[in-house]
Structure formats: C-alpha cells, structure tokens
Design a protein around this motif. Structure first.
Motif, PDB file in Angstrom:
ATOM      1  N   PRO A   1      18.945 -20.717 -12.162  1.00  0.00           N
ATOM      2  CA  PRO A   1      18.975 -19.993 -13.442  1.00  0.00           C
ATOM      3  C   PRO A   1      17.576 -19.930 -14.065  1.00  0.00           C
ATOM      4  O   PRO A   1      16.804 -20.881 -13.986  1.00  0.00           O
ATOM      5  CB  PRO A   1      19.926 -20.841 -14.296  1.00  0.00           C
ATOM      6  N   GLY A   2      17.280 -18.808 -14.668  1.00  0.00           N
ATOM      7  CA  GLY A   2      15.988 -18.642 -15.323  1.00  0.00           C
ATOM      8  C   GLY A   2      14.891 -18.135 -14.423  1.00  0.00           C
ATOM      9  O   GLY A   2      13.777 -17.863 -14.887  1.00  0.00           O
ATOM     10  N   THR A   3      15.174 -18.010 -13.130  1.00  0.00           N
ATOM     11  CA  THR A   3      14.162 -17.501 -12.207  1.00  0.00           C
ATOM     12  C   THR A   3      13.903 -16.023 -12.487  1.00  0.00           C
ATOM     13  O   THR A   3      14.829 -15.247 -12.716  1.00  0.00           O
ATOM     14  CB  THR A   3      14.618 -17.686 -10.753  1.00  0.00           C
ATOM     15  N   LEU A   4      12.651 -15.659 -12.448  1.00  0.00           N
ATOM     16  CA  LEU A   4      12.229 -14.282 -12.705  1.00  0.00           C
ATOM     17  C   LEU A   4      12.277 -13.482 -11.403  1.00  0.00           C
ATOM     18  O   LEU A   4      11.808 -13.950 -10.366  1.00  0.00           O
ATOM     19  CB  LEU A   4      10.804 -14.308 -13.260  1.00  0.00           C
ATOM     20  N   ALA A   5      12.836 -12.290 -11.433  1.00  0.00           N
ATOM     21  CA  ALA A   5      12.754 -11.376 -10.293  1.00  0.00           C
ATOM     22  C   ALA A   5      11.505 -10.526 -10.451  1.00  0.00           C
ATOM     23  O   ALA A   5      11.254  -9.980 -11.523  1.00  0.00           O
ATOM     24  CB  ALA A   5      13.988 -10.484 -10.220  1.00  0.00           C
ATOM     25  N   VAL A   6      10.704 -10.421  -9.385  1.00  0.00           N
ATOM     26  CA  VAL A   6       9.476  -9.625  -9.411  1.00  0.00           C
ATOM     27  C   VAL A   6       9.576  -8.571  -8.313  1.00  0.00           C
ATOM     28  O   VAL A   6       9.914  -8.886  -7.174  1.00  0.00           O
ATOM     29  CB  VAL A   6       8.230 -10.500  -9.202  1.00  0.00           C
ATOM     30  N   LEU A   7       9.276  -7.335  -8.674  1.00  0.00           N
ATOM     31  CA  LEU A   7       9.350  -6.237  -7.721  1.00  0.00           C
ATOM     32  C   LEU A   7       7.951  -5.869  -7.245  1.00  0.00           C
ATOM     33  O   LEU A   7       7.100  -5.436  -8.028  1.00  0.00           O
ATOM     34  CB  LEU A   7      10.013  -5.017  -8.360  1.00  0.00           C
ATOM     35  N   ALA A   8       7.699  -6.075  -5.945  1.00  0.00           N
ATOM     36  CA  ALA A   8       6.447  -5.630  -5.333  1.00  0.00           C
ATOM     37  C   ALA A   8       6.536  -4.128  -5.073  1.00  0.00           C
ATOM     38  O   ALA A   8       7.548  -3.637  -4.585  1.00  0.00           O
ATOM     39  CB  ALA A   8       6.204  -6.374  -4.016  1.00  0.00           C
ATOM     40  N   SER A   9       5.463  -3.414  -5.377  1.00  0.00           N
ATOM     41  CA  SER A   9       5.480  -1.944  -5.288  1.00  0.00           C
ATOM     42  C   SER A   9       5.165  -1.492  -3.867  1.00  0.00           C
ATOM     43  O   SER A   9       4.191  -0.768  -3.612  1.00  0.00           O
ATOM     44  CB  SER A   9       4.486  -1.369  -6.298  1.00  0.00           C
ATOM     45  N   THR A  10       6.013  -1.890  -2.923  1.00  0.00           N
ATOM     46  CA  THR A  10       5.730  -1.669  -1.509  1.00  0.00           C
ATOM     47  C   THR A  10       5.826  -0.200  -1.107  1.00  0.00           C
ATOM     48  O   THR A  10       5.200   0.214  -0.128  1.00  0.00           O
ATOM     49  CB  THR A  10       6.663  -2.519  -0.637  1.00  0.00           C
TER      50      THR A  10
ATOM     51  N   ALA B   1       2.709   4.702   0.640  1.00  0.00           N
ATOM     52  CA  ALA B   1       2.290   6.060   0.289  1.00  0.00           C
ATOM     53  C   ALA B   1       0.799   6.264   0.516  1.00  0.00           C
ATOM     54  O   ALA B   1       0.357   7.353   0.896  1.00  0.00           O
ATOM     55  CB  ALA B   1       2.638   6.348  -1.172  1.00  0.00           C
ATOM     56  N   TYR B   2       0.010   5.219   0.303  1.00  0.00           N
ATOM     57  CA  TYR B   2      -1.446   5.315   0.428  1.00  0.00           C
ATOM     58  C   TYR B   2      -1.952   4.858   1.798  1.00  0.00           C
ATOM     59  O   TYR B   2      -3.164   4.771   1.996  1.00  0.00           O
ATOM     60  CB  TYR B   2      -2.123   4.480  -0.665  1.00  0.00           C
ATOM     61  N   ASN B   3      -1.061   4.570   2.719  1.00  0.00           N
ATOM     62  CA  ASN B   3      -1.460   4.085   4.044  1.00  0.00           C
ATOM     63  C   ASN B   3      -1.919   5.254   4.921  1.00  0.00           C
ATOM     64  O   ASN B   3      -1.112   6.101   5.312  1.00  0.00           O
ATOM     65  CB  ASN B   3      -0.287   3.365   4.709  1.00  0.00           C
ATOM     66  N   PRO B   4      -3.207   5.318   5.304  1.00  0.00           N
ATOM     67  CA  PRO B   4      -3.699   6.455   6.088  1.00  0.00           C
ATOM     68  C   PRO B   4      -3.612   6.252   7.595  1.00  0.00           C
ATOM     69  O   PRO B   4      -4.020   7.145   8.350  1.00  0.00           O
ATOM     70  CB  PRO B   4      -5.164   6.543   5.649  1.00  0.00           C
ATOM     71  N   TRP B   5      -3.097   5.089   8.041  1.00  0.00           N
ATOM     72  CA  TRP B   5      -3.161   4.773   9.472  1.00  0.00           C
ATOM     73  C   TRP B   5      -2.365   5.802  10.283  1.00  0.00           C
ATOM     74  O   TRP B   5      -1.262   6.209   9.921  1.00  0.00           O
ATOM     75  CB  TRP B   5      -2.598   3.376   9.725  1.00  0.00           C
TER      76      TRP B   5
ATOM     77  N   ILE C   1       6.169  12.857   4.877  1.00  0.00           N
ATOM     78  CA  ILE C   1       6.940  11.701   5.327  1.00  0.00           C
ATOM     79  C   ILE C   1       5.987  10.692   5.948  1.00  0.00           C
ATOM     80  O   ILE C   1       5.100  11.067   6.726  1.00  0.00           O
ATOM     81  CB  ILE C   1       8.012  12.110   6.359  1.00  0.00           C
ATOM     82  N   VAL C   2       6.157   9.427   5.603  1.00  0.00           N
ATOM     83  CA  VAL C   2       5.374   8.360   6.222  1.00  0.00           C
ATOM     84  C   VAL C   2       6.326   7.264   6.691  1.00  0.00           C
ATOM     85  O   VAL C   2       7.443   7.127   6.185  1.00  0.00           O
ATOM     86  CB  VAL C   2       4.313   7.783   5.259  1.00  0.00           C
ATOM     87  N   HIS C   3       5.845   6.483   7.661  1.00  0.00           N
ATOM     88  CA  HIS C   3       6.686   5.476   8.316  1.00  0.00           C
ATOM     89  C   HIS C   3       6.156   4.079   8.021  1.00  0.00           C
ATOM     90  O   HIS C   3       4.945   3.861   7.960  1.00  0.00           O
ATOM     91  CB  HIS C   3       6.698   5.725   9.829  1.00  0.00           C
ATOM     92  N   GLY C   4       7.085   3.140   7.862  1.00  0.00           N
ATOM     93  CA  GLY C   4       6.704   1.774   7.526  1.00  0.00           C
ATOM     94  C   GLY C   4       6.272   0.930   8.702  1.00  0.00           C
ATOM     95  O   GLY C   4       5.633  -0.106   8.509  1.00  0.00           O
TER      96      GLY C   4
END
Length: 563
Positions: free
Chosen positions: A251-260, A265-269, A290-293
């Motif tokens: 209880p009380g733990t914070l959820a943090v969202l990483a903007s993955t 979106a910015y990955n040029p590979w 479209i980009v792939h992970g």
C-alpha cells in the motif's frame, strides 16, 4: 502550379512508373494545405485502361470545434498565401501513400484527387517514385556491437531473451539498475556471439535476429529502469528495459509510467523513425508511419543528463530512490495490454515525455481516475498522438489518415474530443519549443503544495537543472483558452519569453482524486537539484498517499512474459 480544390473539385495527374516492369515499391507524394486535409481528400489510382488499382477514401471524424487559426485555413486566399510562404521557406507539408508491387505492374498510373469536404484545400506536386529494390532486401550489418530485448518491459522472476549483433564473436554482459546510483546486479564476462544482418524493412518489421542470451530477471530485483550493457573490445551498447513488480505492491506504492512509446517513436535504427528516414531506396520518404519494438534503440540509452527519453526519466527515478519513495515502474505497453494494472495504486506519475497513447491506455487512465486515482504529470506534450499498437508494432498517423494496424482514424487525441486539458489541466503548444530553459515564477504561494518552502509570490523556482538548464523548457504545456477543469489552481508560470513558459497547475477531478501537472520536459532535471521543487513534490506525494482510493474488484490479469 498548385491546385485549389473547393467542395467536390478534383485534380488529376499522370504518374509514370519509372521502375517498370520490375517495380518492387512505390510511394506517391503530394503537398496539401487545409484543415486536416486527409480527412477530406479521396485519392483514386487507375491503370491506363481505367481499371482502379488503389483507392484512399477519407475517414470522417466526429464534428470538432475549430480554433481561429484552423478556421482561417478553411479560406482559399489564406491557403494560397500559406503555400507561397512555405515554398519560400522550403517547408512544404508532404503527404504519402505507399503502393504495392501488384499496383505497379503498368508503365504508368493516373491519380485523381478529389475534395470531399466543405473547406478549400490546396494540393500540388503529385509525384510517384518507384524502385526495383525490395522492401525486405538483406542489409549487411557493419555496425559495432548492438542489441535489443524481446520486450521493453519484463516482470521480476521472468526470463528476457536478448538479441545481440556481436561482430567480434564474443561479448560480455552487465545488468545495471539506474536509481539513485548505477547498481550492477549481474555480470557474465564471456558469451559467444555472432554478426547478425537485418532487412531493409527492419524499422517496421523488426530485426528478426537469433537469440543470443536468455537473461533471468531475479525475483528480488526491484522494479525500475535497467540496462543490459553489452561490450566487446570495440565498444559497448545499452539495451534499456523496464523491470516491473512481479507481485502485488505494498500500500502507498507509487505507479510510474515510463514513456516507452516515445522512446520507440524517436528510434532511427534500421533507417527510419516516426520523425525521419534515411533509407537509400530512392523513394525519398521523410519518415515512417509504423515502427517496430524489436530492434536496437540507441536513442533510448539511459546515459547522459540531457535529453527527453530514458536518460531524462532517470532524473525523476533517481529522485524517488534518494527520497525513499516506493514506486513500481511500468512501460506504456503494460498499460496497453493490462487494463486493470493501475487499480491497486492510489497515484500514477507520468514521466517526462508521454506523447503517444493508445485507446487502451487512455481508457485505463480514465478508469483509474474514475475510481479516485491521483495523477502526477511531470511531463509535457503528453496524451497527444493517437497510437495503434499491435504486438511489437506501433503506428502513428501524423497526417490524420487511417491506421493500418487497426481500422480507425489517426491523429491527435484532441481532434477526437479528448483535449489534454480535460485530463491534465494544461495543453501542449509549440510556443517556446527548445528556445529557452527558464525557471517558474510562483503565483499561488499560499497553496499547500508550497508548504515548508518559504517561497513568496513572484519568487523563482527551478532556476538550475541537469537537463539543459531551468525547469521550464524543451516542450511546454500551457493553460488552454478553450477551458480548464473546475477548481484549477494556477500554481506557477514558466518565465520563458513571450509567455511561452509551462503552466504548473493543481485541481481535483470528478472521480474524487486530484491532478498535479508541471507541463515541462526538463522539470525532472531541475527536480534533481532544486530543494524547493523537491519539497513541493514530496508534499504532493504525501497528500496523495493519504487520500483514500475507491476500491475496485477488477485486478490486473494476464502476464505475457512470466515463464
């Protein structure tokens, strides 16, 4: 010369297929000026005998209120002036439609572009570029050591396959958690590897390499931001990933969202990202849809202090660790695939640059707030682009055309009746983009958020920072003239020139919780070094952790990566 298309007017052009008869790819491009032109334009491609080979029909969106600038762009004279100005500045708005090989088996095509809407549209430079190069042709990999993981997020206690291009045939592996400091948790000194080539469409369909190593994420590893650091005698490469809590949080733990999603979106590979293309195929595309992970992502390296991706998010995560704030980190894909994920938490923190949101993600956030959840928005340009996600592929239609991964229209969420200010209190505008990095000026000094800070009205906070400078910078969210949530308190204003600074706000929402928003990408870099900002955020977390959250019987279900 441009074509001015009023209601039901059309323009036609003949398009030679230069690579006939061996065309393997084709890209039709044109410029267009108007309000969301792809919502009104119908494009019909025909063979020389008149047979229709491709049709792009507009997808009607719900009625939307146009801002004054958008209403002006409905007039022909304004559009023609915009055309002249953009031509002089060499900033045409280019749109693309890809054609498949079976649609290119003619020496020429014709195209008819028709305006199905009520507002004028200016179009021009109707061009078809073709090539004999196959989309999936093999590219010899001459890169230094690099790699990627099966998933960008993995539960503690699960296995994570790693894919490595190792031109030296051997590599070492370290696993590092990035918190208050870099903590090395695992080391494997000598692993056999191999060179791995890739296909020219890897940016869209993944690198498709062989597995090089399967990493066990130990059950006791804390949730957070991690890197699998690959190294050989020539260099090193970080595979950045998220470890999420494998069980139920305290209880009380914070959820943090990483903007993955933004990381990807910015990955040029592989030759393309959602923002640029360097593909040498003669089609002259400027970006990908479209980009792939599953491909290496050098843009998401956690190293360095200045940026807007994973390395910028480190500042906030390090602050949480130093201040002993318990948190569980999640990736965007977790929120997309596990809709009940947030229901065990009182507070969600959105980190740095949360620009790309799928419909599943948006619904999960709305359900969380409807149950009384609190939101801390340490980001800017958030909840902005409507995003289609299917398996490891992510699609964004900046031109407001139709997604191909899902049968739905793309664009900004604000164009679908979900303006950011309704959820965040503030909204993104391009004013002030990367021009200056400045502190905030305090407006509501007597608000409880400023308790124990000794600040007064007009004092400056966030003057210094590790990420380019002041706390208000890079991309900036502001109060929207169209409206603001009831009870909103304007806490502070960024001092960037022309009143382009971020607006810091607080308000209670209808679900029973509250929202604290800062509207700046560089806020985290100042949070790391500024005692006033630190105290303010501790005040917010303390207040939010005491607020009761309505209980929900629905729990997060399903876990794609536990083995």
């Amino acid at each position: 010369m441009p074509y001015l298309l009023k209601h039901h007017a059309s323009a036609s052009a003949s398009l030679p297929v230069d690579a006939f008869p061996n065309a393997r790819q084709g890209s039709f491009s044109f410029f267009a000026y108007g309000y969301l032109p792809m919502q009104d334009l119908c494009l019909v491609f025909s063979a020389p005998d008149g047979t229709e080979v491709r049709r792009v029909s507009p997808r009607r969106m719900p009625p939307r209120d146009k801002k004054p600038a958008s209403r002006l762009r409905s007039y022909a004279g304004v559009l023609l002036l915009e055309y002249v100005v953009r031509r002089l500045l060499r900033q045409n708005l280019i749109y693309y439609v890809d054609l498949e090989p079976e649609q290119l088996r003619y020496p020429a095509l014709s195209v008819r572009v028709k305006n199905m809407g009520k507002s004028a549209i200016v179009v021009g430079r109707l061009r078809l570029r073709t090539t004999e190069l196959a989309r999936d042709r093999l590219i010899p990999n001459d890169h230094a050591i690099e790699g990627y993981a099966e998933w960008v997020s993995v539960a503690a206690g699960a296995f994570l396959p790693l894919y490595v291009h190792a031109p030296s045939k051997r590599f070492s592996l370290q696993v590092i958690r990035f918190g208050a400091h870099e903590e090395m948790l695992f080391r494997q000194p000598c692993i056999e590897g191999a060179s791995q080539d890739y296909r020219a469409d890897a940016y869209e369909n993944g690198a498709r390499w062989d597995v090089s190593y399967i990493l066990l994420i130990q059950p006791h590893w804390r949730s957070g931001l991690y890197a699998a650091r690959l190294a050989d005698q020539e260099g090193s490469f970080d595979i950045t990933f998220v470890v999420r809590n494998g069980g139920r949080s305290a209880p009380g733990t914070l959820a943090v969202l990483a903007s993955t999603n933004t990381w990807q979106a910015y990955n040029p590979w592989g030759g393309a990202s959602l923002y640029r293309s360097t593909l040498d195929d003669g089609l002259e595309r400027q970006f990908a849809f479209i980009v792939h992970g599953q491909r290496p992502n050098p843009a998401a390296s956690p190293l360095g202090a200045e940026g807007h991706l994973a390395n910028a998010e480190r500042h906030v995560l390090a602050w949480l660790d130093r201040n002993k704030v318990a948190f569980d980190l999640f990736a965007d894909i977790d929120l997309h695939e596990l809709p009940g994920l947030l229901q065990q938490y009182q507070t969600l923190l959105i980190n740095t640059h949360s620009e790309y949101w799928s419909a599943n993600m948006y619904r999960a956030l709305e359900a969380f707030q409807a149950k009384g959840g609190n939101l801390i928005y340490l980001s800017a340009n958030g909840l902005y682009w409507k995003t289609a996600i299917s398996k490891n592929r992510m699609e964004v239609r900046f031109d407001h055309s139709c997604h191909t991964l899902i049968n739905d229209t793309g664009g900004r969420w604000r164009d679908f009746g979900r303006p950011e200010w309704r959820t965040l209190g503030i909204t993104f505008t391009r004013a002030g983009y990367r021009a200056y990095f400045r502190p905030y000026r305090v407006i509501a000094a007597r608000h409880w958020i400023f308790e124990d800070t000794d600040v007064a009205v007009d004092d400056l906070v966030g003057c210094e920072g590790l990420n380019c400078g002041g706390a208000s910078g890079w991309e900036l969210d502001k109060l929207d003239p169209a409206g603001s949530p009831p009870g909103l308190v304007h806490l502070a204003k960024g001092t960037n020139p022309w009143r382009a600074g971020a607006d810091m706000v607080y308000f209670p929402h209808a679900g029973g919780g509250a929202v604290f928003s800062v509207g700046s990408i560089t806020f985290g870099g100042s949070l790391a070094v500024d005692p006033v900002l630190s105290r303010m955020l501790l005040n917010v977390i303390a207040r939010f952790s005491q607020a009761p959250v309505r209980q929900c019987q629905e729990a997060a279900v399903g876990d794609r990566s536990l083995v």
